[in-house]
Design a protein around this motif. Sequence first.
Motif, PDB file in Angstrom:
ATOM      1  N   SER A 103       0.860  -1.182   0.000  1.00  0.00           N
ATOM      2  CA  SER A 103       0.000   0.000   0.000  1.00  0.00           C
ATOM      3  C   SER A 103       0.892   1.226   0.000  1.00  0.00           C
ATOM      4  O   SER A 103       1.865   1.296   0.757  1.00  0.00           O
ATOM      5  N   ASN A 140     -10.449  13.713   4.680  1.00  0.00           N
ATOM      6  CA  ASN A 140     -10.588  14.068   6.088  1.00  0.00           C
ATOM      7  C   ASN A 140     -11.795  14.974   6.275  1.00  0.00           C
ATOM      8  O   ASN A 140     -12.161  15.724   5.368  1.00  0.00           O
ATOM      9  N   HIS A 181      -9.887   8.994  -0.034  1.00  0.00           N
ATOM     10  CA  HIS A 181     -10.618   9.277   1.194  1.00  0.00           C
ATOM     11  C   HIS A 181     -10.383  10.741   1.532  1.00  0.00           C
ATOM     12  O   HIS A 181      -9.369  11.318   1.148  1.00  0.00           O
ATOM     13  N   ASP A 224      -4.308  -2.486   3.837  1.00  0.00           N
ATOM     14  CA  ASP A 224      -4.396  -3.902   4.171  1.00  0.00           C
ATOM     15  C   ASP A 224      -3.341  -4.621   3.334  1.00  0.00           C
ATOM     16  O   ASP A 224      -3.659  -5.295   2.358  1.00  0.00           O
ATOM     17  N   LEU A 251      -3.225   4.710   7.043  1.00  0.00           N
ATOM     18  CA  LEU A 251      -2.938   3.399   7.642  1.00  0.00           C
ATOM     19  C   LEU A 251      -4.221   2.652   7.984  1.00  0.00           C
ATOM     20  O   LEU A 251      -4.253   1.420   7.957  1.00  0.00           O
ATOM     21  N   ASN A 252      -5.295   3.380   8.296  1.00  0.00           N
ATOM     22  CA  ASN A 252      -6.579   2.733   8.595  1.00  0.00           C
ATOM     23  C   ASN A 252      -7.164   2.025   7.380  1.00  0.00           C
ATOM     24  O   ASN A 252      -7.966   1.100   7.526  1.00  0.00           O
ATOM     25  N   TYR A 253      -6.792   2.454   6.183  1.00  0.00           N
ATOM     26  CA  TYR A 253      -7.328   1.869   4.954  1.00  0.00           C
ATOM     27  C   TYR A 253      -6.385   0.850   4.333  1.00  0.00           C
ATOM     28  O   TYR A 253      -6.756   0.151   3.394  1.00  0.00           O
ATOM     29  N   ASN A 289      -1.566   8.873   8.984  1.00  0.00           N
ATOM     30  CA  ASN A 289      -2.131   7.920   9.936  1.00  0.00           C
ATOM     31  C   ASN A 289      -3.520   7.457   9.509  1.00  0.00           C
ATOM     32  O   ASN A 289      -3.874   6.287   9.701  1.00  0.00           O
ATOM     33  N   GLN A 290      -4.325   8.349   8.929  1.00  0.00           N
ATOM     34  CA  GLN A 290      -5.633   7.949   8.402  1.00  0.00           C
ATOM     35  C   GLN A 290      -5.446   6.914   7.296  1.00  0.00           C
ATOM     36  O   GLN A 290      -6.199   5.945   7.213  1.00  0.00           O
ATOM     37  N   TYR A 324      -1.489  13.486  10.373  1.00  0.00           N
ATOM     38  CA  TYR A 324      -2.817  12.924  10.584  1.00  0.00           C
ATOM     39  C   TYR A 324      -3.279  12.183   9.330  1.00  0.00           C
ATOM     40  O   TYR A 324      -3.822  11.069   9.418  1.00  0.00           O
ATOM     41  N   SER A 325      -3.062  12.776   8.170  1.00  0.00           N
ATOM     42  CA  SER A 325      -3.492  12.161   6.914  1.00  0.00           C
ATOM     43  C   SER A 325      -2.763  10.841   6.668  1.00  0.00           C
ATOM     44  O   SER A 325      -3.368   9.867   6.221  1.00  0.00           O
TER      45      SER A 325
END
Length: 107
Positions: A6, A65, A63, A83, A79-81, A76-77, A73-74
């Motif tokens: 990713s 914010n 995505h 896989d 990383l939430n998506y 880290n966001q 922050y972006s």
Amino acid sequence: MKKKVSVIIPVYNASESIERCVESIALGEFRDANIILVEDCSKDNSWDICQSLAVRLKNVQCHRNEKNSGVSYSRNQGLNYADSDYIMFVDSDDWVSSKYVNVMVKA
């Protein structure tokens, strides 16, 4: 199926560079990277370009914010998506060699 790589790209006021950045990854030697764009409430048309890239290139997702929160922050966001087995970060005003992802995967 889980992607192997990713690439997270935080986007802010990058309308002049984001397309070149994404294409340098998506059209490189490693064609199966999951490219995650996290748009940080730009004041230009970066969000529209991100959405267009996601429609045109099957391995791009975008995505946004809820409010402008900065590059860390972006990332880290993003990383939430993600896989994937491997995570890479690229800045939206950069473009990379066609071998960029392959070199990291082989290492």
